[in-house]
Design a protein around this motif. Structure first.
Motif, PDB file in Angstrom:
ATOM      1  N   MET A  43      58.900  -1.431  -1.725  1.00  0.00           N
ATOM      2  CA  MET A  43      59.193  -2.282  -2.862  1.00  0.00           C
ATOM      3  C   MET A  43      58.029  -2.291  -3.853  1.00  0.00           C
ATOM      4  SD  MET A  43      61.746  -3.949  -3.943  1.00  0.00           S
ATOM      5  CE  MET A  43      62.870  -5.068  -3.210  1.00  0.00           C
ATOM      6  N   GLY A  44      56.809  -2.102  -3.400  1.00  0.00           N
ATOM      7  CA  GLY A  44      55.633  -2.130  -4.266  1.00  0.00           C
ATOM      8  C   GLY A  44      55.668  -1.058  -5.341  1.00  0.00           C
ATOM      9  N   ILE A  45      56.197   0.109  -4.998  1.00  0.00           N
ATOM     10  CA  ILE A  45      56.259   1.190  -5.978  1.00  0.00           C
ATOM     11  C   ILE A  45      57.186   0.834  -7.143  1.00  0.00           C
ATOM     12  CG2 ILE A  45      58.109   2.495  -4.869  1.00  0.00           C
ATOM     13  CD1 ILE A  45      56.515   5.032  -5.683  1.00  0.00           C
ATOM     14  N   PHE A  46      58.267   0.119  -6.845  1.00  0.00           N
ATOM     15  CA  PHE A  46      59.196  -0.275  -7.907  1.00  0.00           C
ATOM     16  C   PHE A  46      58.589  -1.343  -8.806  1.00  0.00           C
ATOM     17  CE2 PHE A  46      62.092   1.390  -4.625  1.00  0.00           C
ATOM     18  CZ  PHE A  46      62.661   2.411  -5.365  1.00  0.00           C
ATOM     19  N   ASN A  47      57.835  -2.249  -8.233  1.00  0.00           N
ATOM     20  CA  ASN A  47      57.156  -3.275  -9.027  1.00  0.00           C
ATOM     21  C   ASN A  47      56.130  -2.639  -9.959  1.00  0.00           C
ATOM     22  OD1 ASN A  47      58.578  -5.420  -7.955  1.00  0.00           O
ATOM     23  ND2 ASN A  47      57.081  -5.777  -6.326  1.00  0.00           N
ATOM     24  N   ARG A  48      55.340  -1.710  -9.401  1.00  0.00           N
ATOM     25  CA  ARG A  48      54.326  -1.027 -10.205  1.00  0.00           C
ATOM     26  C   ARG A  48      54.980  -0.199 -11.316  1.00  0.00           C
ATOM     27  NH1 ARG A  48      51.915   3.352  -7.331  1.00  0.00           N
ATOM     28  NH2 ARG A  48      52.713   4.753  -8.900  1.00  0.00           N
ATOM     29  N   LEU A  49      56.031   0.510 -10.967  1.00  0.00           N
ATOM     30  CA  LEU A  49      56.740   1.314 -11.950  1.00  0.00           C
ATOM     31  C   LEU A  49      57.333   0.428 -13.047  1.00  0.00           C
ATOM     32  CD1 LEU A  49      57.717   4.082 -12.832  1.00  0.00           C
ATOM     33  CD2 LEU A  49      59.722   3.769 -11.391  1.00  0.00           C
ATOM     34  N   GLY A  50      57.893  -0.717 -12.670  1.00  0.00           N
ATOM     35  CA  GLY A  50      58.438  -1.651 -13.651  1.00  0.00           C
ATOM     36  C   GLY A  50      57.376  -2.162 -14.608  1.00  0.00           C
ATOM     37  N   ARG A  51      56.186  -2.475 -14.089  1.00  0.00           N
ATOM     38  CA  ARG A  51      55.087  -2.940 -14.946  1.00  0.00           C
ATOM     39  C   ARG A  51      54.641  -1.839 -15.902  1.00  0.00           C
ATOM     40  NH1 ARG A  51      53.482  -5.760 -10.223  1.00  0.00           N
ATOM     41  NH2 ARG A  51      52.181  -4.016  -9.579  1.00  0.00           N
ATOM     42  N   GLU A  52      54.555  -0.612 -15.398  1.00  0.00           N
ATOM     43  CA  GLU A  52      54.138   0.506 -16.246  1.00  0.00           C
ATOM     44  C   GLU A  52      55.163   0.776 -17.352  1.00  0.00           C
ATOM     45  OE1 GLU A  52      53.194   3.890 -13.828  1.00  0.00           O
ATOM     46  OE2 GLU A  52      51.596   2.811 -12.782  1.00  0.00           O
ATOM     47  N   VAL A  53      56.432   0.690 -17.035  1.00  0.00           N
ATOM     48  CA  VAL A  53      57.476   0.894 -18.040  1.00  0.00           C
ATOM     49  C   VAL A  53      57.402  -0.197 -19.100  1.00  0.00           C
ATOM     50  CG1 VAL A  53      59.981   0.843 -18.423  1.00  0.00           C
ATOM     51  CG2 VAL A  53      59.027   2.208 -16.555  1.00  0.00           C
ATOM     52  N   GLU A  54      57.220  -1.444 -18.680  1.00  0.00           N
ATOM     53  CA  GLU A  54      57.119  -2.553 -19.632  1.00  0.00           C
ATOM     54  C   GLU A  54      55.887  -2.393 -20.529  1.00  0.00           C
ATOM     55  OE1 GLU A  54      58.045  -5.805 -21.825  1.00  0.00           O
ATOM     56  OE2 GLU A  54      59.306  -4.784 -20.364  1.00  0.00           O
ATOM     57  N   GLN A  55      54.760  -1.974 -19.983  1.00  0.00           N
ATOM     58  CA  GLN A  55      53.553  -1.746 -20.780  1.00  0.00           C
ATOM     59  C   GLN A  55      53.801  -0.632 -21.796  1.00  0.00           C
ATOM     60  OE1 GLN A  55      50.651  -3.473 -20.869  1.00  0.00           O
ATOM     61  NE2 GLN A  55      50.182  -2.193 -22.615  1.00  0.00           N
ATOM     62  N   PHE A  56      54.445   0.436 -21.368  1.00  0.00           N
ATOM     63  CA  PHE A  56      54.768   1.533 -22.283  1.00  0.00           C
ATOM     64  C   PHE A  56      55.664   1.046 -23.417  1.00  0.00           C
ATOM     65  CE2 PHE A  56      57.584   4.959 -23.628  1.00  0.00           C
ATOM     66  CZ  PHE A  56      56.654   5.887 -24.077  1.00  0.00           C
ATOM     67  N   LYS A  57      56.657   0.242 -23.063  1.00  0.00           N
ATOM     68  CA  LYS A  57      57.578  -0.288 -24.065  1.00  0.00           C
ATOM     69  C   LYS A  57      56.834  -1.151 -25.086  1.00  0.00           C
ATOM     70  CE  LYS A  57      60.937  -3.785 -24.187  1.00  0.00           C
ATOM     71  NZ  LYS A  57      61.777  -4.696 -23.455  1.00  0.00           N
ATOM     72  N   GLN A  58      55.956  -2.023 -24.620  1.00  0.00           N
ATOM     73  CA  GLN A  58      55.186  -2.888 -25.526  1.00  0.00           C
ATOM     74  C   GLN A  58      54.293  -2.062 -26.441  1.00  0.00           C
ATOM     75  OE1 GLN A  58      55.447  -6.155 -25.998  1.00  0.00           O
ATOM     76  NE2 GLN A  58      57.103  -6.226 -24.520  1.00  0.00           N
ATOM     77  N   THR A  59      53.662  -1.051 -25.906  1.00  0.00           N
ATOM     78  CA  THR A  59      52.800  -0.177 -26.703  1.00  0.00           C
ATOM     79  C   THR A  59      53.613   0.568 -27.762  1.00  0.00           C
ATOM     80  OG1 THR A  59      51.310   0.103 -24.832  1.00  0.00           O
ATOM     81  CG2 THR A  59      51.143   1.727 -26.595  1.00  0.00           C
ATOM     82  N   ALA A  60      54.786   1.038 -27.390  1.00  0.00           N
ATOM     83  CA  ALA A  60      55.649   1.752 -28.338  1.00  0.00           C
ATOM     84  C   ALA A  60      56.099   0.825 -29.464  1.00  0.00           C
ATOM     85  CB  ALA A  60      56.858   2.333 -27.616  1.00  0.00           C
ATOM     86  N   VAL A  61      56.450  -0.410 -29.151  1.00  0.00           N
ATOM     87  CA  VAL A  61      56.877  -1.372 -30.171  1.00  0.00           C
ATOM     88  C   VAL A  61      55.731  -1.676 -31.116  1.00  0.00           C
ATOM     89  CG1 VAL A  61      57.576  -3.775 -30.518  1.00  0.00           C
ATOM     90  CG2 VAL A  61      58.722  -2.397 -28.805  1.00  0.00           C
ATOM     91  N   GLU A  62      54.526  -1.904 -30.584  1.00  0.00           N
ATOM     92  CA  GLU A  62      53.368  -2.184 -31.429  1.00  0.00           C
ATOM     93  C   GLU A  62      53.043  -1.007 -32.351  1.00  0.00           C
ATOM     94  OE1 GLU A  62      50.284  -3.229 -28.711  1.00  0.00           O
ATOM     95  OE2 GLU A  62      51.264  -5.115 -28.144  1.00  0.00           O
ATOM     96  N   SER A  63      53.125   0.206 -31.823  1.00  0.00           N
ATOM     97  CA  SER A  63      52.851   1.394 -32.634  1.00  0.00           C
ATOM     98  C   SER A  63      53.883   1.554 -33.740  1.00  0.00           C
ATOM     99  CB  SER A  63      52.844   2.646 -31.758  1.00  0.00           C
ATOM    100  OG  SER A  63      51.793   2.590 -30.847  1.00  0.00           O
ATOM    101  N   ALA A  64      55.119   1.287 -33.436  1.00  0.00           N
ATOM    102  CA  ALA A  64      56.178   1.394 -34.440  1.00  0.00           C
ATOM    103  C   ALA A  64      55.970   0.373 -35.544  1.00  0.00           C
ATOM    104  CB  ALA A  64      57.541   1.202 -33.788  1.00  0.00           C
ATOM    105  N   GLU A  65      55.556  -0.827 -35.214  1.00  0.00           N
ATOM    106  CA  GLU A  65      55.334  -1.856 -36.230  1.00  0.00           C
ATOM    107  C   GLU A  65      54.148  -1.521 -37.124  1.00  0.00           C
ATOM    108  OE1 GLU A  65      54.976  -5.498 -34.084  1.00  0.00           O
ATOM    109  OE2 GLU A  65      57.144  -5.689 -33.813  1.00  0.00           O
ATOM    110  N   GLU A  66      53.135  -0.851 -36.587  1.00  0.00           N
ATOM    111  CA  GLU A  66      51.945  -0.526 -37.357  1.00  0.00           C
ATOM    112  C   GLU A  66      52.196   0.552 -38.407  1.00  0.00           C
ATOM    113  OE1 GLU A  66      48.939   0.532 -34.582  1.00  0.00           O
ATOM    114  OE2 GLU A  66      48.712  -1.509 -33.835  1.00  0.00           O
TER     115      GLU A  66
END
Length: 62
Positions: A1-24
């Motif tokens: 289960m730990g791998i899915f939690n880590r993967l979920g956090r990494e995907v969310e971080q990527f998504k946030q970074t992509a949104v911030e870059s698009a806004e800039e």
């Protein structure tokens, strides 16, 4: 289960970074509907308001 939690956090971080870059990358935005554009317009193509301003101009006011 730990791998899915880590993967979920990494995907969310990527998504946030992509949104911030698009806004800039947008130089203009509509003050009425907050639509963002790379080029200046006399009126907002989304809502028709004549309230398109430079993004840097509005960020300094907030």
């Amino acid at each position: 289960m730990g791998i899915f939690n880590r993967l979920g956090r990494e995907v969310e971080q990527f998504k946030q970074t992509a949104v911030e870059s698009a806004e800039e990358r947008y130089d203009y935005r509509c003050e009425e509907c907050d639509a963002r554009f790379t080029t200046n317009h006399d009126y907002c193509p989304d809502c028709g308001a004549e309230a398109v301003v430079e993004t840097a101009e509005t960020e300094n006011e907030e």
